[in-house]
Write a protein that holds these residues in place. Structure first.
Motif, PDB file in Angstrom:
ATOM      1  N   UNK A  87      32.334  -9.152  10.518  1.00  0.00           N
ATOM      2  CA  UNK A  87      32.396 -10.423  11.240  1.00  0.00           C
ATOM      3  C   UNK A  87      30.986 -10.879  11.615  1.00  0.00           C
ATOM      4  N   UNK A  88      30.198  -9.950  12.113  1.00  0.00           N
ATOM      5  CA  UNK A  88      28.803 -10.242  12.456  1.00  0.00           C
ATOM      6  C   UNK A  88      28.023  -8.939  12.528  1.00  0.00           C
ATOM      7  N   UNK A  89      26.736  -9.067  12.819  1.00  0.00           N
ATOM      8  CA  UNK A  89      25.896  -7.905  13.088  1.00  0.00           C
ATOM      9  C   UNK A  89      24.876  -8.317  14.152  1.00  0.00           C
ATOM     10  N   UNK A  90      23.861  -7.526  14.368  1.00  0.00           N
ATOM     11  CA  UNK A  90      22.899  -7.824  15.437  1.00  0.00           C
ATOM     12  C   UNK A  90      22.060  -9.063  15.173  1.00  0.00           C
ATOM     13  N   UNK A  91      22.045  -9.545  13.933  1.00  0.00           N
ATOM     14  CA  UNK A  91      21.240 -10.732  13.612  1.00  0.00           C
ATOM     15  C   UNK A  91      22.052 -12.014  13.522  1.00  0.00           C
ATOM     16  N   UNK A  92      23.393 -11.922  13.588  1.00  0.00           N
ATOM     17  CA  UNK A  92      24.211 -13.131  13.546  1.00  0.00           C
ATOM     18  C   UNK A  92      25.462 -12.957  12.710  1.00  0.00           C
ATOM     19  N   UNK A  93      26.063 -14.084  12.275  1.00  0.00           N
ATOM     20  CA  UNK A  93      27.304 -14.038  11.501  1.00  0.00           C
ATOM     21  C   UNK A  93      27.153 -13.266  10.189  1.00  0.00           C
ATOM     22  N   UNK A  94      28.243 -12.606   9.790  1.00  0.00           N
ATOM     23  CA  UNK A  94      28.280 -11.868   8.527  1.00  0.00           C
ATOM     24  C   UNK A  94      29.282 -12.540   7.582  1.00  0.00           C
ATOM     25  N   UNK A  95      29.559 -11.898   6.467  1.00  0.00           N
ATOM     26  CA  UNK A  95      30.327 -12.497   5.378  1.00  0.00           C
ATOM     27  C   UNK A  95      31.704 -13.028   5.787  1.00  0.00           C
ATOM     28  N   UNK A  96      32.432 -12.336   6.652  1.00  0.00           N
ATOM     29  CA  UNK A  96      33.780 -12.769   7.017  1.00  0.00           C
ATOM     30  C   UNK A  96      33.838 -13.437   8.389  1.00  0.00           C
TER      31      UNK A  96
END
Length: 186
Positions: A87-96
């Protein structure tokens, strides 16, 4: 003390990932996933299970990739092929990040190693608390080739560093030669 939430908490059933012998292209793994309505085009990598026997996920360092559960059916084979993405990671939105915006009728495309581009239509999108995840409905055999997309959702637990819910997209394979329709472009 609350249970530790995991990114993809449910133990999937043990299967081989290989379809019926002799089925044309059934052994071909997925290479990429496209969801035109969300502007998603992602490479697919294989994932297995973690040390607890739960479905794995791509490393957060490659949060733009989707993980295909290699121990389950391949896309296009009978059963529910499962793909997971962050969904996200420490840098912002992710693929899903936006898959909860999908609605029934939207298209999802999977391109396999054999060059075949499979078309799936979304039939349902649902969010479940991780401790009430409907494993049988998600991982079980629906009686036809299907696709499940899973990501995290809901509130973020700062103690466990995990989200408390999962969003699941249910889709079924579209067969035939019909061209992409207007739902593919929105």
């Amino acid at each position: 003390m609350p249970a530790r939430a995991r990114p993809f908490p449910v133990k999937p059933p043990r299967t081989t990932g290989v379809g019926p012998t002799g089925a044309k292209g059934i052994d071909s793994p997925p290479l990429n996933l496209q969801i035109p309505s969300l502007d998603i085009a992602a490479a697919v990598m294989r994932v297995g299970v973690d040390e607890d026997g739960r479905i794995g996920a791509p490393p957060l360092s490659v949060s733009d990739k989707v993980g295909w559960f290699k121990m389950g059916p391949r896309p296009g084979a009978p059963g529910a092929a499962v793909m997971v993405g962050h969904y996200d990671n420490t840098t912002g939105p992710a693929v899903f990040y936006r898959i909860s915006e999908l609605t029934p009728g939207r298209r999802v495309f999977v391109t396999r190693k054999d060059g075949r581009r499979l078309r799936f239509v979304v039939t349902k999108v649902a969010t479940y608390p991780k401790d009430e995840f409907p494993a049988r409905e998600v991982y079980g055999d629906p009686g036809h080739p299907a696709l499940r997309l899973i990501t995290c959702a809901g509130a973020f637990n700062t103690t466990t560093r995990h989200y408390l819910d999962n969003t699941v997209v249910f889709a079924k394979l579209i067969t035939g030669r019909r061209a992409a329709g207007p739902m593919d472009r929105r």
